[in-house]
Design a protein around this motif. Structure first.
Motif, mmCIF file in Angstrom:
data_model
loop_
_atom_site.group_PDB
_atom_site.id
_atom_site.type_symbol
_atom_site.label_atom_id
_atom_site.label_comp_id
_atom_site.label_asym_id
_atom_site.label_seq_id
_atom_site.Cartn_x
_atom_site.Cartn_y
_atom_site.Cartn_z
ATOM 1 N N VAL A 1 22.973 -36.178 -1.593
ATOM 2 C CA VAL A 1 22.766 -36.570 -3.680
ATOM 3 C C VAL A 1 23.559 -35.837 -4.074
ATOM 4 N N ILE A 2 23.962 -37.210 -5.128
ATOM 5 C CA ILE A 2 25.021 -37.119 -5.483
ATOM 6 C C ILE A 2 25.086 -36.610 -7.312
ATOM 7 N N PRO A 3 25.820 -36.098 -7.801
ATOM 8 C CA PRO A 3 25.550 -35.191 -9.058
ATOM 9 C C PRO A 3 25.004 -36.430 -10.150
ATOM 10 N N ALA A 4 24.187 -36.937 -9.995
ATOM 11 C CA ALA A 4 23.392 -38.413 -10.890
ATOM 12 C C ALA A 4 23.104 -38.277 -11.941
ATOM 13 N N ARG A 5 23.117 -37.144 -12.698
ATOM 14 C CA ARG A 5 22.520 -37.194 -14.162
ATOM 15 C C ARG A 5 23.352 -37.046 -14.668
ATOM 16 N N LEU A 6 24.479 -37.933 -15.665
ATOM 17 C CA LEU A 6 25.084 -37.887 -16.901
ATOM 18 C C LEU A 6 24.546 -38.045 -18.436
ATOM 19 N N PHE A 7 25.066 -37.163 -19.545
ATOM 20 C CA PHE A 7 24.687 -37.360 -20.324
ATOM 21 C C PHE A 7 26.225 -38.400 -21.752
ATOM 22 N N GLY A 8 26.036 -39.850 -21.678
ATOM 23 C CA GLY A 8 26.187 -40.909 -22.555
ATOM 24 C C GLY A 8 26.463 -40.833 -23.631
ATOM 25 N N THR A 9 27.561 -41.183 -24.361
ATOM 26 C CA THR A 9 27.100 -40.534 -26.646
ATOM 27 C C THR A 9 27.806 -42.041 -26.617
ATOM 28 N N LYS A 10 26.584 -42.924 -27.565
ATOM 29 C CA LYS A 10 26.982 -44.111 -28.427
ATOM 30 C C LYS A 10 28.055 -43.894 -29.520
ATOM 31 N N ASP A 11 29.375 -45.113 -30.364
ATOM 32 C CA ASP A 11 29.497 -44.746 -31.416
ATOM 33 C C ASP A 11 28.828 -44.091 -32.344
ATOM 34 N N THR A 12 27.792 -44.205 -32.420
ATOM 35 C CA THR A 12 27.098 -43.506 -33.310
ATOM 36 C C THR A 12 26.899 -42.215 -33.326
ATOM 37 N N GLY A 13 27.301 -41.195 -31.787
ATOM 38 C CA GLY A 13 27.406 -40.225 -31.771
ATOM 39 C C GLY A 13 26.134 -39.772 -31.211
ATOM 40 N N LYS B 1 15.733 -46.354 -25.657
ATOM 41 C CA LYS B 1 15.261 -47.574 -26.906
ATOM 42 C C LYS B 1 16.924 -47.593 -27.523
ATOM 43 N N LYS B 2 17.297 -46.403 -26.977
ATOM 44 C CA LYS B 2 18.939 -45.947 -26.997
ATOM 45 C C LYS B 2 20.149 -47.509 -26.472
ATOM 46 N N ALA B 3 19.282 -47.864 -25.683
ATOM 47 C CA ALA B 3 19.756 -48.050 -24.630
ATOM 48 C C ALA B 3 20.204 -50.099 -24.332
ATOM 49 N N LYS B 4 19.986 -50.419 -26.026
ATOM 50 C CA LYS B 4 20.178 -52.067 -25.534
ATOM 51 C C LYS B 4 21.479 -52.578 -24.555
ATOM 52 N N THR C 1 30.060 -43.510 -23.803
ATOM 53 C CA THR C 1 30.756 -43.168 -23.295
ATOM 54 C C THR C 1 30.838 -41.255 -22.296
ATOM 55 N N PHE C 2 31.463 -40.961 -21.333
ATOM 56 C CA PHE C 2 31.275 -39.968 -20.626
ATOM 57 C C PHE C 2 32.177 -39.150 -20.751
ATOM 58 N N GLY C 3 31.650 -37.862 -21.066
ATOM 59 C CA GLY C 3 32.934 -36.377 -20.286
ATOM 60 C C GLY C 3 34.499 -36.810 -21.700
ATOM 61 N N GLU C 4 35.359 -36.398 -21.749
ATOM 62 C CA GLU C 4 36.715 -36.877 -23.246
ATOM 63 C C GLU C 4 36.930 -38.489 -22.725
ATOM 64 N N GLY C 5 36.044 -38.993 -22.120
ATOM 65 C CA GLY C 5 36.901 -40.798 -21.503
ATOM 66 C C GLY C 5 37.155 -41.232 -20.656
ATOM 67 N N GLN C 6 37.053 -40.304 -19.114
ATOM 68 C CA GLN C 6 37.243 -40.323 -18.295
ATOM 69 C C GLN C 6 36.368 -41.867 -17.330
ATOM 70 N N LEU C 7 35.025 -41.878 -18.400
ATOM 71 C CA LEU C 7 34.234 -42.742 -17.626
ATOM 72 C C LEU C 7 33.334 -43.484 -18.611
ATOM 73 N N THR C 8 33.557 -44.977 -18.766
ATOM 74 C CA THR C 8 32.687 -45.801 -20.151
ATOM 75 C C THR C 8 31.320 -46.262 -18.422
ATOM 76 N N CYS C 9 30.796 -47.271 -19.613
ATOM 77 C CA CYS C 9 29.402 -47.390 -19.404
ATOM 78 C C CYS C 9 29.525 -48.727 -20.477
#
Length: 340
Positions: free
Chosen positions: A63-75, A99-102, A108-116
């Motif tokens: 099992v990988i740490p597959a749960r991530l919390f990302g932030t939109k530019d709106t916060g 509904k927030k993932a169109k 952005t995840f963390g301090e920007g190490q990862l984006t999607c």
């Protein structure tokens, strides 16, 4: 065959929220699949039911740490559950709130190490995302991700390693093959010293493990595809066991589905990899499996349907009724059942 035929009443208090301190100290219900006779044991007593020349088939997915919390530019913060890797940077994901993932939205995840970026819609409301990063993705995921515990587990897991088996090897699962969580390294060594063969398969557990059957008629249910692998060495261990008259006992429904997918009509296995959507329910004729070690499952789930296929719906539901009465612990961190 109706989905409601696999219903049983399960008190919420019997859903195990945390693992036992000792993996192999969980309870074990032993079910004779022909007669329905039951025995109540402790998991380490499984040695008494296995014979030299038998083979246990274990799923060594990790099992990988597959749960991530990302932030939109709106916060706004959105939760992603990585379900299936489609290419080096693309994943099928479950998103909450969706509904927030169109399509076209960037997170952005963390301090920007990862984006999607959300690039497409997937099946049943999932999203296809494409990651952008520098370095090694697995290392970034280890830093930013969380262990994806099932929704029915609400307690905090103090040690994330407890949601992996002691023999977990290949990264890729969104959920653990939970029947294997009962094994310790000491118990596995004792079984091998007893003459029990060990064979490994890999099936990366995906979304299907969380989703209920939503159709009234079981035959109309469609399984989600999951990736599997079996190498030549482990295929030969299983083939040799059958040829020598030993029993093949799968540890978990994922191991069962993998080898039943690969086996030909004569029950022979070869090295193989691919995607399986096999759905096993009563009436299925097993080609390889002689026994099963499994946890206690959700009512009306594909997992209890598979278990019922190995014995019978009536015997399994009767055993579950007794398990509830005897206060067995259910689901991922719960107790185990051996069907022979």
């Amino acid at each position: 065959m109706k989905t409601k035929d696999f219903y049983f009443d399960l008190p919420e208090t019997l859903i195990a929220q945390v693992p036992l301190e000792n993996r192999s100290a969980s309870r074990l219900m032993v079910l004779d699949r022909e007669t329905g006779e039951l025995h109540h044991k402790i998991f380490k007593d499984i040695q008494d039911y296995l014979k030299p020349g038998d083979c246990l088939v274990l799923n060594n997915t990790k099992v990988i740490p597959a749960r991530l919390f990302g932030t939109k530019d709106t916060g706004a913060v959105v939760e992603f559950l990585l379900l299936k890797r489609l290419s080096e940077r693309r994943w099928e994901t479950l998103v909450k709130p969706g509904k927030k993932a169109k399509i076209g939205t960037v997170f952005t995840f963390g301090e920007g190490q990862l984006t999607c970026e959300v690039v497409a819609m997937g099946d049943e409301g999932s999203r296809i995302i494409e990651f952008t990063y520098e370095g090694i993705f697995e290392a970034i995921l280890d830093e930013l991700g969380n262990m994806p515990l099932p929704p029915y587990i609400t307690a905090k897991l103090d040690d994330p390693k407890r949601y992996n088996t002691v023999y977990a090897k290949y990264d890729g699962s969104a959920a653990a093959p939970t029947a294997g969580l009962h094994f310790t390294e000491e118990l596995m060594s004792a079984l091998q010293a007893q003459g029990i063969q060990i064979a490994y398969v890999t099936l990366h557990v995906g979304l299907g493990t969380f989703r209920p059957v939503k159709v009234d008629d079981v035959l109309n249910h469609k399984m989600h595809s999951e990736y599997y692998m079996l190498d030549a060495e482990n295929a030969e261990i299983i083939n040799r066991t059958k040829a020598n008259g030993g029993r093949v006992i799968s540890v978990g429904t994922t191991s069962t589905r993998t080898i039943e997918t690969i086996a030909n009509e004569h029950g022979k296995l070869i090295e193989a990899s691919g995607w399986t959507e096999i759905f096993i329910y009563p009436g299925y004729e097993f080609k390889v499996i002689d026994g099963l070690i499994t946890n206690f499952h959700l009512p009306e789930s594909t997992l209890i349907m598979l278990v019922s296929a190995l014995s019978s719906k009536e015997k399994v539901l009767e055993a579950y009724e007794i398990a509830v009465k005897e206060q067995y612990r259910f689901f991922s961190f719960g107790d185990a059942m051996l069907i022979l």
